[in-house]
Design an enzyme around this catalytic site. Structure first.
Site, PDB file in Angstrom:
ATOM      1  CB  THR A   1      -0.916   0.043   1.241  1.00 18.55           C
ATOM      2  OG1 THR A   1      -0.095   0.015   2.401  1.00 18.55           O
ATOM      3  CG2 THR A   1      -1.864  -1.143   1.274  1.00 18.55           C
TER       4      THR A   1
ATOM      5  CB  THR B   1      13.457  -2.723   0.814  1.00 22.87           C
ATOM      6  OG1 THR B   1      13.302  -1.886   1.961  1.00 22.87           O
ATOM      7  CG2 THR B   1      14.934  -2.954   0.574  1.00 22.87           C
TER       8      THR B   1
ATOM      9  CG  ASP C   1      -2.630  -1.936  13.630  1.00 18.92           C
ATOM     10  OD1 ASP C   1      -2.096  -2.342  12.593  1.00 18.92           O
ATOM     11  OD2 ASP C   1      -2.868  -0.744  13.866  1.00 18.92           O
TER      12      ASP C   1
END
Lengths: 506, 506
Positions: free
Chosen positions: B212, B217, B270
């Protein structure tokens, strides 16, 4: 003000793909279309679609290749309906604003209590189609088990009522009847309505179609009369006969509940709070004031223990009280199917046999219907407690119930005889003995494989209940189908499994 | 034995529709095809698909009309991949057996604790693609907040490891580094890997692509070298240089986690237990023995308070201990972006500027990377506690880190310069004053609208951090895009909103 749409109109032209994914709104767009590229939409993005006055939020399925032209978009059938759109119409796409009500869902997931305003906001957004199925699943999981207290259940019920239509009646009492479900063939409703209306009570009954079962009451009634009535038609029929037997889906009573149920059933999560809100919101929205609720208890029924039935009853009564709804619950035997037929027309034949007082009428169905009708009758001022059962029995026995049923069907568009299946095949006892068990779940599955409820005449006829002694080779049940292929298919299923009707040596 | 398939083969021929709904398996079948009719499949039914040696379970989307011929079926792209199927192949359809592991999900929803066997069964079925997204959503909701205790978190982590591949190394320590996320531009990893490997530690780093965010990386590294390495390639690069910077998606490390994350992110729930299992299962599967975990704390970061960071740290360390994984956590500032660039190539330029010790290199990125690398270095036998930072700084300053980075890229296929965007547009301060706030969430959104991460050169360059004094009309940040349309689109977004970089009168 957001002026993006004026500067870079993100529009596409609609093309019908004919993809039905039940009630979920999905939009199909090419990965390389200008809207996906400009808006940064990706597979599973939530997309706001505007079409004239209508706004919906849909989930994006991305298309590569030539299924769509670059300037075209497709919609799931549910999205076509919600938007009221036609092939070739132009739609405008945008990112949806964040839904504030999702923070309430999160709060509930984290174990906080929700108030009326929170639940109303959630139900509003659910009804508007703004929630993805995974959001609804999270809400259901957060409310499952006993995670909703009485106040929350009341608030959820009120919220479900508030976001739908509500029918008001200028008379009292308005009576109703509901079964908590999970029992094949438990088709008491048409008989109860006929008895109760024959006595003079007002009972505007709306019922659902099957979702996962081989038949819903609306499917059964549809084999005998028209059930697709709007509110005006319901009022007309009820004004004339004091009752109706309509499909609830044509009326938007508690539409949030319909959406929650769509996700709840495949999840197979029971929530007492949601069950109570589901049942009572539909009743209150239909304008009912007095309701009898049948709670069958059995190992394959929705309610599995007497203790669970008691808790559920208490909750139904308590929540009903806050809604000015008098609730009476009846805990009944839910260990085996009721009547003989399983499937729309086969259950209709059972109903007619009871109403017509035929010798072959299933006595268990008759008995349950009379008992429930008796309880409903006791809501009438002229039926004292304890005598409802006798009243109900008399109304059925002297033919008044049949006459009323015929009149209701006539008012709905005429009574017709339910069809009979062209192909049948009995399944016989592999040995002599006694019937010791019937697997309701697999029985329902076999009826569905035979074609029910889509093929109205398809299903299963049970020949003997638990406890009956049988000889080897005697038919235990008969499969009914409208095509030879479906008959063979259902037969394969029952032959490839452990017996659905279990016979133990006597 | 189930002999249905032999008697009535429910087969269809595959046709490619090119519909991508991310990782969910969907099958498209005509409502009137013989399989839907015989099996009683309906919209949203779960369907088992067999193709050669492969079995998957998919959700049915029903098609009306001519999108498919009656004997054809379509699949979502994920289902094509899972089945290894080709256009024209024949598949066999059946009802899936009930999933026993779903009873464990139900148990968790109802508040019970799960043991290792329960969680392993769930993770196995999730990895096999047997769970519908709504089932996964219910599982995530049931585990959210603090509903998983330490034992369950350990068991979930082990289960996630057990269902995926695992890379073993014949040396110790194997070091790793992870950031909990939510901070744009926080691209320390390539710098840390270069420093640590230059010292001689083994760091086989696998990273994710953006899901998102404007860049992961792996997206950043891909602008400089090849990242799509399989396990053999990873071993080869690590044998030569002691480290790699590969995309983790080509290796099946903790595949269950990839599937859970796909549903968890849009749900925005979460779960500390799941976060811990997600991070540590990937590390353990990669064969790591010692890990530094960066936990940025800020109002728009994943972890929002110091207290939450402490609890999370304790849990990470405790679970790591049971897996023979030494975990060291670093709580860092998560209030604003790190470095200047946001987007794959722009972040790569920042990384290279730090490694090349350019004057214009962002000092905050450099400082964070050195600090983290210092902690990792202290896992080495020859680096005593407290001197890691100085070691790391020296390795960066004397050019060893740059040399190692170049060598790693060379081993992966060669180092190339990241691209520059053709279209840029500064956004200026509306008044003189001081920068008092940066909205990370909307900044990331604007970078994505400009094209990141799909368009590698697209994104945003920030010109000043919070606290900087600015004159009216001075650029606050610059939008970068590969096309004029995307540039205009991102500009519309930032102009149609409250300022993303807030300037208050001094």
């Amino acid at each position: 003000m957001d002026n993006r749409t004026h500067m870079h109109p993100s529009t596409l032209r609609l093309r019908r793909l004919g993809i039905d994914i039940y009630q979920e709104a999905v939009i199909y767009m090419r990965r390389d279309c200008h809207v996906c590229r400009a808006e940064g939409f990706e597979a599973q993005s939530r997309v706001q679609i505007a079409h004239g006055e209508h706004f919906i939020i849909a989930t994006l399925n991305v298309v590569d290749g030539d299924l769509l032209a670059p300037e075209e978009a497709g919609l799931s059938e549910a999205a076509w309906r919600l938007l009221g759109a036609q092939e070739g119409d132009v739609i405008t796409l945008a990112h949806p604003r964040p839904l504030e009500s999702r923070s309430h869902v999160r709060a509930k997931v984290y174990g906080q209590r929700l108030n009326g305003a929170d639940l109303l906001a959630i139900m509003r957004d659910v009804t508007a189609g703004y929630y993805a199925d995974i959001d609804i699943a999270a809400f259901i999981a957060a409310c499952a088990g006993d995670r909703m207290d009485l106040d929350e259940t009341v608030a959820l019920t009120r919220a479900m009522i508030d976001v739908g239509e509500r029918i008001d009646w200028d008379t009292r009492p308005i009576v109703d009847k509901h079964s908590v479900g999970g029992l094949p063939g438990n088709r008491t409703t048409p008989i109860v309505v006929a008895i109760v209306a024959a006595h003079g009570l007002t009972m505007p009954k709306t019922s659902s179609r099957a979702i996962t079962s081989p038949a819903g009451t609306a499917d059964v009634m549809e084999t005998m009369t028209e059930v697709n009535l709007d509110v005006a038609a319901i009022r007309r029929v009820v004004a004339r006969e004091g009752a109706c037997l309509a499909w609830g889906g044509a009326v938007r009573l508690s539409p949030a509940d319909d959406i929650l149920i769509r996700v709840e059933r495949p999840l197979d999560l029971d929530s007492e709070g949601q069950l109570v809100a589901s049942v009572l919101s539909k009743k209150a929205a239909a304008g009912s004031t007095h309701v009898v609720i049948d709670v069958p208890v059995g190992p394959t029924a929705k309610v599995r223990t007497e203790a669970a039935a008691r808790t559920l009853s208490e909750r139904l009564i308590a929540v009903g009280r806050t809604l000015d709804l008098t609730v009476r619950t009846v805990v009944s035997d839910g260990t085996q199917p009721v009547g003989r037929g399983i499937g729309p027309a086969l259950e209709a034949h059972d109903v007619l046999a009871v109403l017509r007082r035929e010798i072959r009428a299933p006595q268990d169905l008759r008995e349950r219907a009379v008992r429930l009708a008796g309880y409903v009758l006791e809501f009438a001022a002229d039926v004292p407690p304890g005598v409802g059962y006798a009243h109900a029995k008399r109304i059925l026995d002297d033919g008044r119930a049949l006459k009323k049923f015929e009149a209701i069907c006539a008012a709905q568009g005429g009574l017709r005889e339910p069809p009979r299946a062209a192909y049948t095949q009995p399944v016989t006892a592999p040995r002599a003995g006694r019937i010791v068990g019937i697997d309701n779940r697999r029985l329902a599955r076999a009826a569905k494989l035979a074609g029910a409820p889509r093929a109205a005449a398809a299903g299963i006829v049970l020949h003997a209940p638990i406890g009956t002694g049988v000889e080897q080779g005697r038919p235990l049940y008969t499969l009914h189908a409208e095509t030879p292929g479906e008959l063979a298919y259902a037969l394969d299923y029952v032959e490839g499994q452990a017996p659905i009707v279990e016979v133990a040596p006597a």
